[in-house]
Write an enzyme that holds these catalytic residues in place. Structure first.
Site, PDB file in Angstrom:
ATOM      1  NE  ARG A 101      96.358 102.813  76.025  1.00 10.37           N
ATOM      2  CZ  ARG A 101      96.171 103.119  77.303  1.00 10.37           C
ATOM      3  NH1 ARG A 101      97.114 103.742  77.971  1.00 10.37           N
ATOM      4  NH2 ARG A 101      95.057 102.825  77.929  1.00 10.37           N
ATOM      5  CB  THR A 105     101.378  95.483  77.078  1.00 11.07           C
ATOM      6  OG1 THR A 105     101.109  95.995  75.754  1.00 11.07           O
ATOM      7  CG2 THR A 105     101.495  93.961  77.015  1.00 11.07           C
TER       8      THR A 105
HETATM    9  C1  PRP Z   1      94.276 106.007  72.954  1.00 12.97           C
HETATM   10  C2  PRP Z   1      94.460 107.491  72.783  1.00 12.97           C
HETATM   11  C3  PRP Z   1      95.949 107.606  72.663  1.00 12.97           C
HETATM   12  C4  PRP Z   1      96.456 106.527  73.563  1.00 12.97           C
HETATM   13  C5  PRP Z   1      96.910 107.145  74.849  1.00 12.97           C
HETATM   14  O1  PRP Z   1      94.321 105.381  71.727  1.00 12.97           O
HETATM   15  O2  PRP Z   1      93.761 108.027  71.699  1.00 12.97           O
HETATM   16  O3  PRP Z   1      96.419 107.403  71.321  1.00 12.97           O
HETATM   17  O4  PRP Z   1      95.358 105.637  73.807  1.00 12.97           O
HETATM   18  O5  PRP Z   1      97.509 106.210  75.665  1.00 12.97           O
HETATM   19  P1  PRP Z   1      99.048 106.252  76.075  1.00 12.97           P
HETATM   20  O6  PRP Z   1      99.359 107.666  76.457  1.00 12.97           O
HETATM   21  O7  PRP Z   1      99.104 105.314  77.250  1.00 12.97           O
HETATM   22  O8  PRP Z   1      99.859 105.758  74.922  1.00 12.97           O
HETATM   23  P2  PRP Z   1      94.004 103.824  71.523  1.00 12.97           P
HETATM   24  O9  PRP Z   1      95.273 103.044  71.550  1.00 12.97           O
HETATM   25  O10 PRP Z   1      92.938 103.404  72.489  1.00 12.97           O
HETATM   26  O11 PRP Z   1      93.484 103.753  70.036  1.00 12.97           O
HETATM   27  P3  PRP Z   1      92.229 104.453  69.317  1.00 12.97           P
HETATM   28  O12 PRP Z   1      92.584 105.911  69.138  1.00 12.97           O
HETATM   29  O13 PRP Z   1      92.156 103.712  68.039  1.00 12.97           O
HETATM   30  O14 PRP Z   1      90.996 104.279  70.167  1.00 12.97           O
HETATM   31  N1  URA Z   2      93.030 106.094  75.979  1.00 11.78           N
HETATM   32  C1  URA Z   2      91.767 106.535  76.200  1.00 11.78           C
HETATM   33  O1  URA Z   2      90.973 106.663  75.256  1.00 11.78           O
HETATM   34  N2  URA Z   2      91.404 106.810  77.460  1.00 11.78           N
HETATM   35  C2  URA Z   2      92.233 106.684  78.506  1.00 11.78           C
HETATM   36  O2  URA Z   2      91.836 106.972  79.658  1.00 11.78           O
HETATM   37  C3  URA Z   2      93.544 106.228  78.256  1.00 11.78           C
HETATM   38  C4  URA Z   2      93.920 105.954  76.989  1.00 11.78           C
END
Ligand code: PRP
Ligand code: URA
Length: 204
Positions: A101, A105
């Site tokens: 993410r 945004t």
């Molecule tokens: C987090 C989590 C999901 C996503 C959820 O990943 O592990 O993949 O955010 O958010 P959403 O439902 O709004 O899409 P992140 O992008 O933080 O990456 P990471 O797993 O590398 O920490």
């Molecule tokens: N990703 C996370 O790891 N935590 C949240 O609360 C939302 C997205």
């Protein structure tokens, strides 16, 4: 299509996962144990087929799993939910989808994809946090484009917004979660949630 895990041990583990003072080493162990409970719940209805086995005493009717299982974590945080599936299903195939993410945004972009054959298999997408649902929806679209048709999604914490997104974009995919929380804050983090799962799992 939303299945919320109801088990006293799941509630107990969630309490410590949510606690901001839980250090990464303990967080990993808790995530693993909760992952085992979620994996059991999400595979409760896997199809089986009739078999015959010979016990030391006689032949008897038995049931074996009908189809191979595939688990696909969304990198990076989803990696923490793979080992519970391997523990329970040692022959499980593992695919990988890398999504991250954007901090401003909250829209996820894809940076990696490596998948085994998916057609004719039960495919479990795992990602601990279902926030806006953007990452999971994108991953499910990708898995379907690679032939997956029997899909389910497993997360630790879900937000109503994320569940609604999946319900609209992928109504055929059941969601299994350990906690269904109140909603999202302005930065699209789940409330009360447990913070950034990936950061807490990997101590970043
Ligand atoms: C987090 C989590 C999901 C996503 C959820 O990943 O592990 O993949 O955010 O958010 P959403 O439902 O709004 O899409 P992140 O992008 O933080 O990456 P990471 O797993 O590398 O920490
Ligand atoms: N990703 C996370 O790891 N935590 C949240 O609360 C939302 C997205």
């Amino acid at each position: 299509m939303l299945h919320v895990l109801r088990h006293p041990l799941a509630s107990h583990l969630m309490a410590s996962l949510r606690d901001h003072a839980t250090p990464p080493g303990e967080f990993r162990g808790l995530a693993h144990r909760l992952g085992l409970l979620l994996a059991m719940e999400a595979t409760r209805d896997l199809p089986t087929q009739a078999a015959t086995v010979t016990t030391p005493l006689e032949n008897t009717a038995a049931q074996r799993l009908a189809h191979p299982l595939v688990v696909v974590p969304i990198l990076r945080a989803g990696l923490g939910m793979v080992q519970p599936f391997i523990d329970l299903f040692p022959d499980v195939s593992v695919g990988y989808v890398g999504l991250e993410r954007d901090h401003a945004t909250a829209v996820a972009h894809s940076y990696y994809c490596k998948l085994p054959p998916l057609a004719g298999r039960t495919v479990v997408l795992v990602d601990p946090m279902l926030a806006t649902g953007g990452s999971a929806a994108q991953a499910l679209t990708l898995l379907k484009s690679h032939g997956a048709s029997a899909l389910r999604m497993v997360c630790v914490v879900s937000a109503p917004e994320g569940v609604a997104t999946l319900h609209t974009s992928h109504p055929d995919v059941p969601v299994f979660t350990a906690a269904h929380d109140r909603g999202l804050n302005e930065r699209k983090y789940i409330l009360p949630g447990l913070g950034d799962f990936g950061d807490r799992l990997y101590g970043t």
